[in-house]
Design an enzyme around this catalytic site. Structure first.
Site, PDB file in Angstrom:
ATOM      1  N   SER A  83       0.834  -1.199   0.000  1.00  0.00           N
ATOM      2  CA  SER A  83       0.000   0.000   0.000  1.00  0.00           C
ATOM      3  C   SER A  83       0.873   1.255   0.000  1.00  0.00           C
ATOM      4  O   SER A  83       1.631   1.474  -0.953  1.00  0.00           O
ATOM      5  CB  SER A  83      -0.958  -0.038   1.194  1.00  0.00           C
ATOM      6  OG  SER A  83      -1.977   0.922   1.070  1.00  0.00           O
ATOM      7  N   ASP A 123      -9.987  -5.925  -3.504  1.00  0.00           N
ATOM      8  CA  ASP A 123      -9.495  -4.883  -2.598  1.00  0.00           C
ATOM      9  C   ASP A 123     -10.457  -3.686  -2.633  1.00  0.00           C
ATOM     10  O   ASP A 123     -10.717  -3.123  -3.693  1.00  0.00           O
ATOM     11  CB  ASP A 123      -8.101  -4.454  -3.073  1.00  0.00           C
ATOM     12  CG  ASP A 123      -7.389  -3.514  -2.118  1.00  0.00           C
ATOM     13  OD1 ASP A 123      -8.058  -2.708  -1.451  1.00  0.00           O
ATOM     14  OD2 ASP A 123      -6.145  -3.573  -2.086  1.00  0.00           O
ATOM     15  N   HIS A 127      -7.227  -6.134   0.922  1.00  0.00           N
ATOM     16  CA  HIS A 127      -6.058  -5.276   1.158  1.00  0.00           C
ATOM     17  C   HIS A 127      -5.314  -5.663   2.439  1.00  0.00           C
ATOM     18  O   HIS A 127      -4.358  -4.998   2.818  1.00  0.00           O
ATOM     19  CB  HIS A 127      -6.537  -3.815   1.270  1.00  0.00           C
ATOM     20  CG  HIS A 127      -5.475  -2.781   1.048  1.00  0.00           C
ATOM     21  ND1 HIS A 127      -4.921  -2.527  -0.183  1.00  0.00           N
ATOM     22  CD2 HIS A 127      -4.877  -1.910   1.908  1.00  0.00           C
ATOM     23  CE1 HIS A 127      -4.035  -1.548  -0.079  1.00  0.00           C
ATOM     24  NE2 HIS A 127      -3.977  -1.163   1.188  1.00  0.00           N
TER      25      HIS A 127
END
Length: 287
Positions: free
Chosen positions: A152, A229, A265
């Protein structure tokens, strides 16, 4: 880090025949004590430091999230490479507002060197990762033989630091990275706050950097992305992998992007594919 001053051992854990050690040291870039963790597999000896894969964590994380949740040490022990996990921001600087939100300030350093006040006094995570951290781990790992990956915000950091610092990392990969941060809310907030404008963030945007470089930088870049995600398929696409793919194609930069069906995620996703990223780095570091 103050040159010549060894980092202090905070704690140690045995895992897969090797050792996780958590260290603390004074960072000149950040102006405070910083914490990082290192896994040295059974093959590692103090006189022969091993190559290392650096893992940059995402928003809200410390070094401990990766250490405790990713499960990367098993494959690192099998392949004979070390793991290096820094924190995501300075801690306890007392900057007004640094603890007000999850996506800016504490645990959200975005791997840039801030130029806007009051953040410029310590929010310098680019210099920390590429300078102070390496000074601290010299002799613990082989700082001349490093790979980098991240998740991320940390995936953004892995891509941009590898592109901005040629020769520092021999491999680069990422899990669900923020690929085009100048176009999404997370990145805009970070760049406006730390750098004074979104436009200044173009020098810290992987898609913009690939387009600017315009040529192959690595033999390949591996990216895994959860197809389910929420930050990809939800109300706002914060990640923008398609923009990075297009920029790589235009620059003739090989990139392997794998959309993983059913994955989100979280660390459930990260732990499912981290072995591939350890292997990707090890294949290049152990040549």
């Amino acid at each position: 880090m103050v040159k010549g001053v060894a980092p202090r051992v905070v704690s140690k854990w045995r895992q897969f025949g090797g050792w996780w050690t958590r260290y603390q040291h004074l960072s000149q870039a950040c102006g405070c004590d910083m914490t990082f963790s290192v896994f040295v597999p059974p093959k590692g000896e103090p006189t022969t430091p091993l190559p290392a894969l650096t893992y940059l964590s995402g928003l809200t994380c410390t070094d401990e999230n990766f250490v405790q949740k990713a499960g990367a040490a098993r494959r690192a022990a099998e392949r004979g490479i070390a793991l290096l996990a820094p924190d995501t921001s300075p801690r306890g600087l007392g900057v007004p507002g640094e603890d007000d939100s999850y996506d800016f300030g504490s645990a959200a350093g975005f791997y840039v060197d801030a130029t806007a006040e009051p953040w410029a006094k310590g929010y310098n995570m680019e210099s920390y990762v590429t300078e102070d951290l390496l000074d601290a781990v010299e002799g613990i790992v082989d700082v001349s033989n490093l790979g980098v990956t991240g998740h991320s915000m940390g995936g953004h950091g892995a891509l941009t630091l590898a592109l901005k610092h040629p020769g520092l990392f021999k491999s680069v990969s990422a899990l669900a990275p923020i690929c085009n941060p100048t176009t999404v809310p997370w990145g805009k907030k970070a760049f406006e706050g730390y750098l004074g404008s979104v436009d200044a963030g173009k020098d810290h945007d992987a898609t913009e950097l690939i387009a600017k470089l315009g040529a192959k930088q690595f033999d390949d870049i591996l990216i895994d992305q959860g197809a389910d995600d929420a930050f990809l398929v939800g109300d706002t696409n914060q990640l923008q992998p398609e923009a990075f793919i297009a920029a790589c194609d235009a620059a003739n930069q090989p990139v392997t992007v794998r959309f993983q069906e059913g994955y989100d995620h979280s660390y459930f996703f990260i732990s499912s594919f981290i072995d591939d990223h350890v292997d990707f780095a090890a294949d290049r570091l152990l040549k």
